[in-house]
Motif scaffolding. Structure first.
Motif, PDB file in Angstrom:
ATOM      1  N   LEU A   1       0.812  -1.221   0.000  1.00  0.00           N
ATOM      2  CA  LEU A   1       0.000   0.000   0.000  1.00  0.00           C
ATOM      3  C   LEU A   1       0.842   1.267   0.000  1.00  0.00           C
ATOM      4  N   SER A   2       2.094   1.177   0.403  1.00  0.00           N
ATOM      5  CA  SER A   2       2.955   2.364   0.364  1.00  0.00           C
ATOM      6  C   SER A   2       3.088   2.888  -1.064  1.00  0.00           C
ATOM      7  N   ILE A   3       3.086   1.969  -2.030  1.00  0.00           N
ATOM      8  CA  ILE A   3       3.168   2.382  -3.428  1.00  0.00           C
ATOM      9  C   ILE A   3       1.908   3.148  -3.826  1.00  0.00           C
ATOM     10  N   ASP A   4       0.748   2.625  -3.437  1.00  0.00           N
ATOM     11  CA  ASP A   4      -0.516   3.307  -3.737  1.00  0.00           C
ATOM     12  C   ASP A   4      -0.583   4.669  -3.060  1.00  0.00           C
ATOM     13  N   ILE A   5      -0.152   4.726  -1.808  1.00  0.00           N
ATOM     14  CA  ILE A   5      -0.176   5.994  -1.059  1.00  0.00           C
ATOM     15  C   ILE A   5       0.682   7.036  -1.772  1.00  0.00           C
ATOM     16  N   ASN A   6       1.855   6.617  -2.217  1.00  0.00           N
ATOM     17  CA  ASN A   6       2.760   7.555  -2.881  1.00  0.00           C
ATOM     18  C   ASN A   6       2.189   8.030  -4.215  1.00  0.00           C
ATOM     19  N   GLU A   7       1.551   7.110  -4.943  1.00  0.00           N
ATOM     20  CA  GLU A   7       0.933   7.501  -6.220  1.00  0.00           C
ATOM     21  C   GLU A   7      -0.200   8.504  -6.001  1.00  0.00           C
ATOM     22  N   ALA A   8      -0.988   8.246  -4.967  1.00  0.00           N
ATOM     23  CA  ALA A   8      -2.084   9.173  -4.645  1.00  0.00           C
ATOM     24  C   ALA A   8      -1.535  10.540  -4.248  1.00  0.00           C
ATOM     25  N   TYR A   9      -0.510  10.533  -3.436  1.00  0.00           N
ATOM     26  CA  TYR A   9       0.136  11.779  -2.999  1.00  0.00           C
ATOM     27  C   TYR A   9       0.664  12.565  -4.201  1.00  0.00           C
ATOM     28  N   LYS A  10       1.372  11.900  -5.091  1.00  0.00           N
ATOM     29  CA  LYS A  10       1.946  12.574  -6.255  1.00  0.00           C
ATOM     30  C   LYS A  10       0.870  13.154  -7.156  1.00  0.00           C
ATOM     31  N   LEU A  11      -0.225  12.417  -7.330  1.00  0.00           N
ATOM     32  CA  LEU A  11      -1.307  12.904  -8.183  1.00  0.00           C
ATOM     33  C   LEU A  11      -1.922  14.184  -7.607  1.00  0.00           C
ATOM     34  N   LEU A  12      -2.226  14.165  -6.326  1.00  0.00           N
ATOM     35  CA  LEU A  12      -2.826  15.339  -5.708  1.00  0.00           C
ATOM     36  C   LEU A  12      -1.856  16.514  -5.681  1.00  0.00           C
ATOM     37  N   LYS A  13      -0.596  16.236  -5.365  1.00  0.00           N
ATOM     38  CA  LYS A  13       0.418  17.290  -5.259  1.00  0.00           C
ATOM     39  C   LYS A  13       0.695  17.930  -6.621  1.00  0.00           C
ATOM     40  N   SER A  14       0.575  17.173  -7.679  1.00  0.00           N
ATOM     41  CA  SER A  14       0.874  17.696  -9.017  1.00  0.00           C
ATOM     42  C   SER A  14      -0.131  18.741  -9.468  1.00  0.00           C
ATOM     43  N   GLY A  15      -1.327  18.704  -8.897  1.00  0.00           N
ATOM     44  CA  GLY A  15      -2.373  19.629  -9.306  1.00  0.00           C
ATOM     45  C   GLY A  15      -3.168  19.165 -10.511  1.00  0.00           C
ATOM     46  N   GLU A  16      -2.792  18.021 -11.095  1.00  0.00           N
ATOM     47  CA  GLU A  16      -3.471  17.541 -12.296  1.00  0.00           C
ATOM     48  C   GLU A  16      -4.937  17.224 -12.015  1.00  0.00           C
ATOM     49  N   LEU A  17      -5.208  16.563 -10.897  1.00  0.00           N
ATOM     50  CA  LEU A  17      -6.585  16.196 -10.577  1.00  0.00           C
ATOM     51  C   LEU A  17      -7.435  17.452 -10.408  1.00  0.00           C
ATOM     52  N   LEU A  18      -6.913  18.429  -9.688  1.00  0.00           N
ATOM     53  CA  LEU A  18      -7.648  19.672  -9.472  1.00  0.00           C
ATOM     54  C   LEU A  18      -7.935  20.372 -10.798  1.00  0.00           C
ATOM     55  N   GLU A  19      -6.933  20.443 -11.648  1.00  0.00           N
ATOM     56  CA  GLU A  19      -7.089  21.121 -12.934  1.00  0.00           C
ATOM     57  C   GLU A  19      -8.152  20.447 -13.806  1.00  0.00           C
ATOM     58  N   LYS A  20      -8.129  19.109 -13.857  1.00  0.00           N
ATOM     59  CA  LYS A  20      -9.067  18.398 -14.727  1.00  0.00           C
ATOM     60  C   LYS A  20     -10.494  18.451 -14.191  1.00  0.00           C
ATOM     61  N   VAL A  21     -10.648  18.429 -12.887  1.00  0.00           N
ATOM     62  CA  VAL A  21     -11.986  18.539 -12.307  1.00  0.00           C
ATOM     63  C   VAL A  21     -12.540  19.945 -12.552  1.00  0.00           C
ATOM     64  N   LYS A  22     -11.707  20.948 -12.444  1.00  0.00           N
ATOM     65  CA  LYS A  22     -12.150  22.319 -12.728  1.00  0.00           C
ATOM     66  C   LYS A  22     -12.619  22.447 -14.178  1.00  0.00           C
ATOM     67  N   LEU A  23     -11.860  21.864 -15.085  1.00  0.00           N
ATOM     68  CA  LEU A  23     -12.241  21.919 -16.504  1.00  0.00           C
ATOM     69  C   LEU A  23     -13.575  21.226 -16.727  1.00  0.00           C
ATOM     70  N   ALA A  24     -13.754  20.063 -16.099  1.00  0.00           N
ATOM     71  CA  ALA A  24     -14.994  19.301 -16.277  1.00  0.00           C
ATOM     72  C   ALA A  24     -16.205  20.029 -15.741  1.00  0.00           C
ATOM     73  N   THR A  25     -16.039  20.707 -14.606  1.00  0.00           N
ATOM     74  CA  THR A  25     -17.192  21.350 -13.948  1.00  0.00           C
ATOM     75  C   THR A  25     -17.463  22.757 -14.458  1.00  0.00           C
ATOM     76  N   ASN A  26     -16.520  23.336 -15.196  1.00  0.00           N
ATOM     77  CA  ASN A  26     -16.706  24.687 -15.720  1.00  0.00           C
ATOM     78  C   ASN A  26     -17.145  24.709 -17.178  1.00  0.00           C
ATOM     79  N   LYS A  27     -17.291  23.549 -17.777  1.00  0.00           N
ATOM     80  CA  LYS A  27     -17.741  23.494 -19.171  1.00  0.00           C
ATOM     81  C   LYS A  27     -19.162  24.028 -19.281  1.00  0.00           C
ATOM     82  N   GLY A  28     -19.356  24.806 -20.328  1.00  0.00           N
ATOM     83  CA  GLY A  28     -20.697  25.337 -20.542  1.00  0.00           C
ATOM     84  C   GLY A  28     -21.033  26.416 -19.551  1.00  0.00           C
TER      85      GLY A  28
END
Length: 507
Positions: A480-507
């Motif tokens: 699970l340490s591998i999964d934890i690190n992957e989750a941490y990197k994804l959130l820290k990168s800002g990619e998830l935040l950016e893509k969710v903003k794009l999805a919810t701001n369409k239209g």
């Protein structure tokens, strides 16, 4: 699309601008009118050279040495000695981004003309930023009454001493200046004090931390929305009517965000069987997140003042041709704001942990214990120790430290705020939070999968899909340490935040 450069005039630097220059390495330019102020202020200083009036840090020493007279023939050597003697910081080294933020913060306040510094030094700050010459600056050693023991290392680099990072390599400052075709600065009256005596390190790093709080707060709201879907939670606490009769501004924004992320989610269907009331960690999330927002607004307002005002002592009022001793270096107002913010983030971390625990508990979810996909799998049976230990660190980091100081310099400096330490521990709280929220997302996504519910919200569906591309469904026990690190990197990168903003701001 970011601007190619940011124009500085001493009065309009924003927290977002600091992020652009420090992290994205946007260039800076200096407003001609602001540079004229610096030149006029320097003329006033030069006119004071023969004055018999004692002036702190100019013709007199600093700290307990304020009674020592500085002869005009000794100005260059004295200011050089001031830089050298104040270079007393200890590691770790400030990051490249923090050093850039620091130089930017100081450059902007120099443009107010309250120091009397020579214009060549002002231009050197600009050259260091645009040519990416980053002095090696130790982060520790400041007590928060001007970051003098740390900022002096920037002065070292400007006079050709010490070390810098230039073109991704650590070099001597003398070598870097030569390669960049810059001449070392020859110091004059009041130059040394103008370089070392400000709160630019704490303010620069503080501005970057506030930008991170803004981002992680929105991330926390996305993850909370996912957890609601994993729980099959009650959405009545998100009803707009509740916020109309209790219009606390921060929580209104948080609830609005969560409703946006959950648009079209199965949770809004009236035929869903739900608990009458969910645990407080679910019900109160927008209120807690809103408290962080309100705290953030307070600190951000005062940080904007800090970035665009003089914290010099003595303060040169060049238009009046006089220089006055003052206490403009005192930053307790926004330091206490950071401590409030740290405490608010502690509450955010705590309820995230409790939500994660609840998602592993069958009596709340109706799902298998620890979200196990089979009787043979332990799944999330042990991971609670990891995120609660991180929350415990946050709890201790949220303790106040601004009131812990000594009386120094023969008892004349008997107040301090530990601003840099307060900012740094807030940054550590945020880093721990990325792990905690990442682990919550692991549980939320696992619960959604076990629930076999595909009708997610507009924002949560985007978050779920991206998260699952990095951290797959837990179908059997694994590291699970591998999964934890992957989750941490994804959130820290800002990619998830950016893509969710794009999805919810369409239209």
């Amino acid at each position: 699309m970011y601007k190619q450069s940011i124009l500085l005039n001493g009065q309009q630097l924003s927290i977002e601008d600091v992020h652009k220059v420090a992290v994205l390495k946007v260039n800076v330019e200096i407003c001609p009118q602001a540079l004229s102020k610096v030149k006029e202020a320097r003329k006033v200083i030069l006119e004071m050279l023969d004055s018999d009036i004692p002036i702190y840090g100019f013709n007199r020493g600093v700290g307990a040495n304020k009674d020592r007279e500085i002869e005009p023939t000794f100005y260059e050597e004295y200011n050089r000695n001031l830089i050298l003697s104040h270079s007393a910081g200890v590691g770790p080294e400030a990051s490249e981004a923090v050093v850039r933020a620091t130089m930017l913060a100081r450059l902007n306040t120099l443009l107010l003309g309250c120091t009397g510094i020579q214009p060549e030094i002002v231009m050197m700050y600009k050259e260091f930023l645009n040519k990416e010459i980053h002095p090696v600056v130790p982060e520790r050693g400041s007590v928060g009454v001007g970051d003098i023991t740390c900022l002096s290392h920037i002065g070292l680099a400007m006079i050709g001493e010490g070390e810098v990072h230039y073109k991704a390599e650590k070099k001597t400052a003398a070598e870097a200046l030569k390669k960049a075709r810059l001449q070392p600065i020859k110091l004059g009256p009041k130059d040394g004090l103008a370089i070392v005596s400000s709160n630019a390190l704490a303010a620069g790093k503080g501005a970057l931390v506030l930008k991170e709080v803004t981002d992680i707060l929105e991330m926390a709201e996305i993850i909370y929305s996912l957890s609601l879907e994993g729980l099959n939670g009650n959405v009545s606490p998100l009803d707009k009517g509740a916020y109309k009769v209790r219009p606390f501004p921060g929580q209104e924004v948080s609830a609005s965000n969560v409703r946006k992320y959950l648009q079209n989610s199965y949770l809004w269907q009236s035929n869903q069987t739900k608990a009458l009331q969910d645990p407080l960690c679910f019900r109160d999330a927008c209120q807690v997140h809103g408290t962080v927002r309100d705290s953030l607004e307070y600190v951000s307002n005062y940080m904007n003042l800090q970035l665009n005002s003089s914290d010099d002592n003595p303060c040169l009022l060049f238009e009046e041709k006089r220089i006055i001793a003052c206490s403009n270096y005192e930053v307790l107002t926004w330091v206490l704001g950071f401590e409030m913010l740290g405490n608010a983030l502690n509450h955010l971390a705590k309820i995230a942990c409790y939500r994660t625990i609840k998602l592993s508990t069958p009596s709340f979810t109706g799902l298998p214990r620890f979200l196990s996909p089979s009787k043979e799998t332990i799944a999330f049976g042990t991971i609670q120790k990891t995120f609660t230990s991180l929350a415990n660190e946050i709890r201790h980091l949220s303790n106040p430290s601004s009131s812990d100081y000594f009386s120094l310099a023969e008892d004349i400096e008997d107040h301090a705020s530990n601003s840099m330490h307060v900012v740094t521990k807030t940054a550590t709280i945020i880093d721990n939070l990325y792990y905690i929220l990442g682990i919550e997302a692991m549980h939320a996504a696992q619960a959604i999968d076990l629930r076999r519910e595909n009708n997610l919200g507009v924002g949560t569906a985007t978050a779920y899909t991206l998260f699952r591309s990095k951290v797959p469904f837990l179908d059997k026990d694994r590291n699970l340490s591998i999964d934890i690190n992957e989750a941490y990197k994804l959130l820290k990168s800002g990619e998830l935040l950016e893509k969710v903003k794009l999805a919810t701001n369409k239209g």
